[in-house]
Design an enzyme around this catalytic site. Structure first.
Site, short mmCIF file in Angstrom:
data_model
loop_
_atom_site.label_atom_id
_atom_site.label_comp_id
_atom_site.label_asym_id
_atom_site.label_seq_id
_atom_site.Cartn_x
_atom_site.Cartn_y
_atom_site.Cartn_z
N CYS A 195 -0.75 -8.08 -0.79
CA CYS A 195 -0.93 -7.04 0.00
C CYS A 195 -0.06 -7.60 0.90
O CYS A 195 0.65 -6.30 1.05
CB CYS A 195 -2.35 -7.25 0.97
N ASP B 49 -6.08 -5.10 -6.59
CA ASP B 49 -5.96 -6.60 -6.51
C ASP B 49 -6.80 -7.23 -6.28
O ASP B 49 -7.14 -8.84 -5.82
CB ASP B 49 -5.16 -6.41 -5.83
N ASP C 297 0.87 -1.07 0.01
CA ASP C 297 0.18 0.03 0.01
C ASP C 297 0.92 1.03 0.07
O ASP C 297 0.36 2.24 -0.43
CB ASP C 297 -0.40 -0.25 1.46
N HIS D 117 -8.05 -0.44 -3.88
CA HIS D 117 -6.82 -1.44 -3.97
C HIS D 117 -7.76 -3.12 -4.88
O HIS D 117 -8.67 -2.61 -4.82
CB HIS D 117 -6.78 -2.80 -2.47
N ASP E 276 -2.43 5.04 -2.73
CA ASP E 276 -2.08 4.06 -2.50
C ASP E 276 -1.43 3.03 -3.54
O ASP E 276 -2.33 3.18 -4.33
CB ASP E 276 -3.16 2.88 -2.19
#
Length: 374
Positions: A359, A254, A125, A252, A203
């Site tokens: 992550c 992913d 991140d 995010h 991020d």
């Protein structure tokens, strides 16, 4: 002696440094990785930018416990899984480095706000690696303002050995950055974000890398100004393309889309309209992620900081091998059907600290150079 010989002779000049940092995509053979830590973790802030992306029950109770240490039994279970993950990577020949243990209970602040910290469970991140450059990102969560300090010994070492090290403009995180009228969008409503365009924030985990092309999702932690800052910073050597996320509380990329190798993109059928992917990606094989296997443990259902699609949050060791949580049997079978070799590693309890394998890692070095895949 030749009077015209330069004082700084080339044969006396120091040899150029070879950067230990080199990572251009998500799938070249992994050689070195940073893995997060759980020591010193505290429950994150109840600030609206935090609760805007956390599942309902957890978001409701979060303000009651913000700034307190996680219960020991939660840390212990996740730590056992994390230790197993680190051991697996080491056995597979990957060099593993770690941030410094940090006491995130300490309070800090800036003009107009104060907060306690969170944890350094997710290096993906706060740090973005593009080639031989490490970029510290300007994150929108106040509780993560100084998170990269726990990585500074590593960053200094990489820099001394030849890596480039950049820090994006540190944000003010003033009230003007957050929309006071924000609420999560309901089905059929247009996409909305808790962030305004007051200043650039992003991020790193809202981006994935495919050589000369990077892909991003706008989210509740990444605004358009943040994307534009990175675009200008990287210059003409790279292109940035946006993938629209249909997640009602986006954060995010992913668990929305993730490349599994050149020409292969894993997508979340709830969050991605395949017809609206960037034209470049439509030339790739689009692999639809299977529905996540349900979680039977009622406590695990309630305390996750993440949505249900963590089955997509995998780590590619190379174009063939992928680390997957064995709880997600359908995902394991899908990976096999796609010609990949899934390597099982239990990691379910890590979700309470913000993520899963992708992550929890930052791939510092992958064997391979800069290419264009489109």
């Amino acid at each position: 002696m030749n009077a015209f010989l330069p004082a700084d002779r080339s044969d006396n000049a120091p040899a150029p440094l070879t950067s230990p940092v080199s990572s251009y995509n998500e799938w070249d053979p992994l050689e070195e990785v940073i893995v997060g830590r759980l020591e010193g973790a505290v429950i994150p802030s109840g600030h609206k930018v935090v609760t805007s992306v956390i599942p309902g029950f957890t978001a409701r109770i979060l303000p009651l416990f913000s700034g307190f240490r996680y219960p020991g039994f939660m840390v212990a279970k996740a730590q056992r899984e994390l230790d197993g993950f680190v051991s697996l990577l080491t056995r597979l020949g990957v060099t593993v480095t770690r941030p410094e243990p940090t006491d995130f209970r300490k309070k800090f602040g800036a003009p107009g706000w104060s907060s306690r910290g969170f944890c350094n469970s997710c290096p993906r991140d706060s740090l973005l690696i593009v080639g031989d450059e490490i970029i510290e990102t300007p994150m929108a969560w106040p509780c993560r303002y100084f998170e990269t300090h726990s990585y500074r010994p590593l960053l200094k070492d990489y820099f001394r050995r030849g890596a480039r090290w950049t820090s994006a403009p540190r944000p003010q995180l003033a009230d003007e950055l957050y929309d006071p009228n924000y609420r999560a969008r309901r089905k059929g409503e247009p996409i909305s974000y808790v962030l305004t365009e007051f200043e650039p924030v992003f991020d790193a985990a809202d981006f994935f890398r495919c050589g000369r092309d990077l892909f991003v999702t706008r989210s509740n932690v990444t605004n358009a100004l943040g994307v534009e800052w990175l675009r200008r910073h990287l210059g003409d050597a790279y292109r940035i393309h946006e993938i629209e996320s249909l997640c009602p509380t986006p954060m995010h990329i992913d668990t929305t889309a993730l490349p599994l190798g050149p020409g292969r993109l894993l997508v979340n059928p709830e969050y991605v309209d395949v017809e609206r992917l960037p034209p470049l990606l439509k030339k790739w094989d689009i692999l639809i992620a299977p529905e996540p296997d349900p979680i039977a443990d009622p406590f695990l259902q309630k305390i996750s900081l993440c949505g249900k699609w963590l089955n997509m949050n995998v780590l590619m060791l190379d174009e063939k091998r992928v680390i997957v949580d064995p709880h997600h049997e359908a995902t394991m079978r899908a990976m096999e059907a796609w010609g990949l070799e899934p390597i099982p590693c239990p990691f379910m309890h890590y979700a309470a600290f913000g993520g899963s394998f992708h992550c929890a890692t930052l791939d510092v070095r992958r064997r391979g150079g800069l290419q264009s895949y489109f």
